[in-house]
Write a protein that holds these residues in place. Structure first.
Motif, PDB file in Angstrom:
ATOM      1  N   SER A   4       0.815  -1.220   0.000  1.00 32.50           N
ATOM      2  CA  SER A   4       0.000   0.000   0.000  1.00 32.50           C
ATOM      3  C   SER A   4       0.849   1.271   0.000  1.00 32.50           C
ATOM      4  N   GLY A   5       2.148   1.151   0.172  1.00 32.67           N
ATOM      5  CA  GLY A   5       3.013   2.319   0.252  1.00 32.67           C
ATOM      6  C   GLY A   5       2.871   3.305  -0.897  1.00 32.67           C
ATOM      7  N   PRO A   6       2.970   2.841  -2.163  1.00 34.81           N
ATOM      8  CA  PRO A   6       2.833   3.776  -3.285  1.00 34.81           C
ATOM      9  C   PRO A   6       1.460   4.454  -3.324  1.00 34.81           C
ATOM     10  N   HIS A   7       0.414   3.707  -3.029  1.00 33.90           N
ATOM     11  CA  HIS A   7      -0.932   4.293  -3.034  1.00 33.90           C
ATOM     12  C   HIS A   7      -1.061   5.333  -1.919  1.00 33.90           C
ATOM     13  N   ARG A   8      -0.529   5.004  -0.751  1.00 37.72           N
ATOM     14  CA  ARG A   8      -0.580   5.947   0.374  1.00 37.72           C
ATOM     15  C   ARG A   8       0.195   7.220   0.047  1.00 37.72           C
ATOM     16  N   ALA A   9       1.353   7.075  -0.570  1.00 43.03           N
ATOM     17  CA  ALA A   9       2.160   8.241  -0.929  1.00 43.03           C
ATOM     18  C   ALA A   9       1.422   9.118  -1.935  1.00 43.03           C
ATOM     19  N   ALA A  10       0.782   8.487  -2.929  1.00 45.64           N
ATOM     20  CA  ALA A  10       0.030   9.257  -3.926  1.00 45.64           C
ATOM     21  C   ALA A  10      -1.149   9.972  -3.277  1.00 45.64           C
ATOM     22  N   THR A  11      -1.812   9.315  -2.339  1.00 46.57           N
ATOM     23  CA  THR A  11      -2.944   9.925  -1.643  1.00 46.57           C
ATOM     24  C   THR A  11      -2.480  11.121  -0.815  1.00 46.57           C
ATOM     25  N   LEU A  12      -1.387  10.959  -0.091  1.00 43.32           N
ATOM     26  CA  LEU A  12      -0.865  12.056   0.732  1.00 43.32           C
ATOM     27  C   LEU A  12      -0.389  13.232  -0.122  1.00 43.32           C
ATOM     28  N   ALA A  13       0.097  12.937  -1.330  1.00 44.56           N
ATOM     29  CA  ALA A  13       0.598  13.996  -2.209  1.00 44.56           C
ATOM     30  C   ALA A  13      -0.506  14.957  -2.645  1.00 44.56           C
ATOM     31  N   VAL A  14      -1.748  14.478  -2.730  1.00 41.36           N
ATOM     32  CA  VAL A  14      -2.848  15.353  -3.161  1.00 41.36           C
ATOM     33  C   VAL A  14      -3.759  15.746  -2.002  1.00 41.36           C
ATOM     34  N   SER A  15      -3.463  15.249  -0.819  1.00 41.83           N
ATOM     35  CA  SER A  15      -4.310  15.529   0.340  1.00 41.83           C
ATOM     36  C   SER A  15      -4.436  17.031   0.577  1.00 41.83           C
ATOM     37  N   GLY A  16      -5.661  17.481   0.635  1.00 40.77           N
ATOM     38  CA  GLY A  16      -5.927  18.897   0.852  1.00 40.77           C
ATOM     39  C   GLY A  16      -5.959  19.711  -0.427  1.00 40.77           C
ATOM     40  N   ARG A  17      -5.630  19.074  -1.552  1.00 35.38           N
ATOM     41  CA  ARG A  17      -5.623  19.784  -2.829  1.00 35.38           C
ATOM     42  C   ARG A  17      -6.634  19.195  -3.824  1.00 35.38           C
ATOM     43  N   GLN A  18      -7.568  18.407  -3.331  1.00 34.52           N
ATOM     44  CA  GLN A  18      -8.585  17.838  -4.203  1.00 34.52           C
ATOM     45  C   GLN A  18      -9.479  18.962  -4.718  1.00 34.52           C
ATOM     46  N   PRO A  19     -10.053  18.770  -5.914  1.00 36.31           N
ATOM     47  CA  PRO A  19     -10.876  19.822  -6.492  1.00 36.31           C
ATOM     48  C   PRO A  19     -12.252  19.951  -5.836  1.00 36.31           C
ATOM     49  N   GLY A  20     -12.625  18.980  -5.028  1.00 39.51           N
ATOM     50  CA  GLY A  20     -13.969  18.982  -4.458  1.00 39.51           C
ATOM     51  C   GLY A  20     -14.127  19.882  -3.240  1.00 39.51           C
ATOM     52  N   ASP A  21     -15.335  20.358  -3.049  1.00 43.60           N
ATOM     53  CA  ASP A  21     -15.703  21.193  -1.904  1.00 43.60           C
ATOM     54  C   ASP A  21     -16.361  20.284  -0.866  1.00 43.60           C
ATOM     55  N   PRO A  22     -15.781  20.134   0.327  1.00 42.32           N
ATOM     56  CA  PRO A  22     -16.347  19.240   1.339  1.00 42.32           C
ATOM     57  C   PRO A  22     -17.794  19.562   1.704  1.00 42.32           C
ATOM     58  N   ALA A  23     -18.155  20.825   1.731  1.00 40.02           N
ATOM     59  CA  ALA A  23     -19.540  21.184   2.064  1.00 40.02           C
ATOM     60  C   ALA A  23     -20.493  20.709   0.965  1.00 40.02           C
ATOM     61  N   ARG A  24     -20.086  20.868  -0.288  1.00 37.51           N
ATOM     62  CA  ARG A  24     -20.918  20.395  -1.396  1.00 37.51           C
ATOM     63  C   ARG A  24     -20.999  18.869  -1.396  1.00 37.51           C
ATOM     64  N   ALA A  25     -19.906  18.213  -1.039  1.00 37.18           N
ATOM     65  CA  ALA A  25     -19.907  16.748  -0.962  1.00 37.18           C
ATOM     66  C   ALA A  25     -20.889  16.286   0.115  1.00 37.18           C
ATOM     67  N   ALA A  26     -20.871  16.946   1.261  1.00 39.49           N
ATOM     68  CA  ALA A  26     -21.798  16.591   2.335  1.00 39.49           C
ATOM     69  C   ALA A  26     -23.250  16.785   1.890  1.00 39.49           C
ATOM     70  N   ALA A  27     -23.515  17.874   1.193  1.00 43.25           N
ATOM     71  CA  ALA A  27     -24.869  18.134   0.701  1.00 43.25           C
ATOM     72  C   ALA A  27     -25.279  17.079  -0.325  1.00 43.25           C
ATOM     73  N   ALA A  28     -24.356  16.683  -1.195  1.00 48.28           N
ATOM     74  CA  ALA A  28     -24.657  15.655  -2.191  1.00 48.28           C
ATOM     75  C   ALA A  28     -24.942  14.315  -1.514  1.00 48.28           C
ATOM     76  N   ILE A  29     -24.203  13.991  -0.473  1.00 46.64           N
ATOM     77  CA  ILE A  29     -24.437  12.753   0.278  1.00 46.64           C
ATOM     78  C   ILE A  29     -25.829  12.781   0.900  1.00 46.64           C
ATOM     79  N   ALA A  30     -26.203  13.909   1.473  1.00 48.79           N
ATOM     80  CA  ALA A  30     -27.532  14.036   2.078  1.00 48.79           C
ATOM     81  C   ALA A  30     -28.627  13.837   1.034  1.00 48.79           C
ATOM     82  N   VAL A  31     -28.453  14.433  -0.134  1.00 47.69           N
ATOM     83  CA  VAL A  31     -29.436  14.270  -1.212  1.00 47.69           C
ATOM     84  C   VAL A  31     -29.519  12.802  -1.618  1.00 47.69           C
TER      85      VAL A  31
END
Length: 105
Positions: A4-31
């Motif tokens: 899992s090392g390479p996958h974890r490293a790739a995930t950490l490299a983009v952590s906090g820089r995803q294009p998504g808005d957490p508030a919009r994601a939460a609203a979409a989940i609720a819908v």
């Protein structure tokens, strides 16, 4: 063996820089949760959508490439599988205490 090392490293490299808005994601989940027919899988964000479409395209290609082999195991019409015949039994997994003697039948 893949780790899992390479996958974890790739995930950490983009952590906090995803294009998504957490508030919009939460609203979409609720819908989605409140929908009359909630989705079994919910993709959140255009990056998730693009990645999933790419995986589906690869999977479809693999399925299509093996279509003849996949269909080749079907019984001929009117035939019946003889699953009680030891010759049809799957070989035991390596290290399994179960064995099948195909030579002594």
């Amino acid at each position: 063996m893949q780790h899992s090392g390479p996958h974890r490293a790739a995930t950490l490299a983009v952590s906090g820089r995803q294009p998504g808005d957490p508030a919009r994601a939460a609203a979409a989940i609720a819908v989605a949760v409140d929908a009359e027919v909630p989705p079994l899988r919910l993709l959140l964000g255009s990056d998730a959508l693009a990645g999933t479409r790419a995986r589906l395209k690869r999977l479809r290609g693999e399925i299509d490439a093996n279509e003849a082999l996949t269909a080749s195991v079907d019984l001929e019409e009117g035939s019946v599988a003889r699953t009680s015949d030891p010759a049809w039994a799957l070989p035991p997994l390596e290290g399994s205490p179960v064995s099948v003697d195909l030579e002594g039948r």
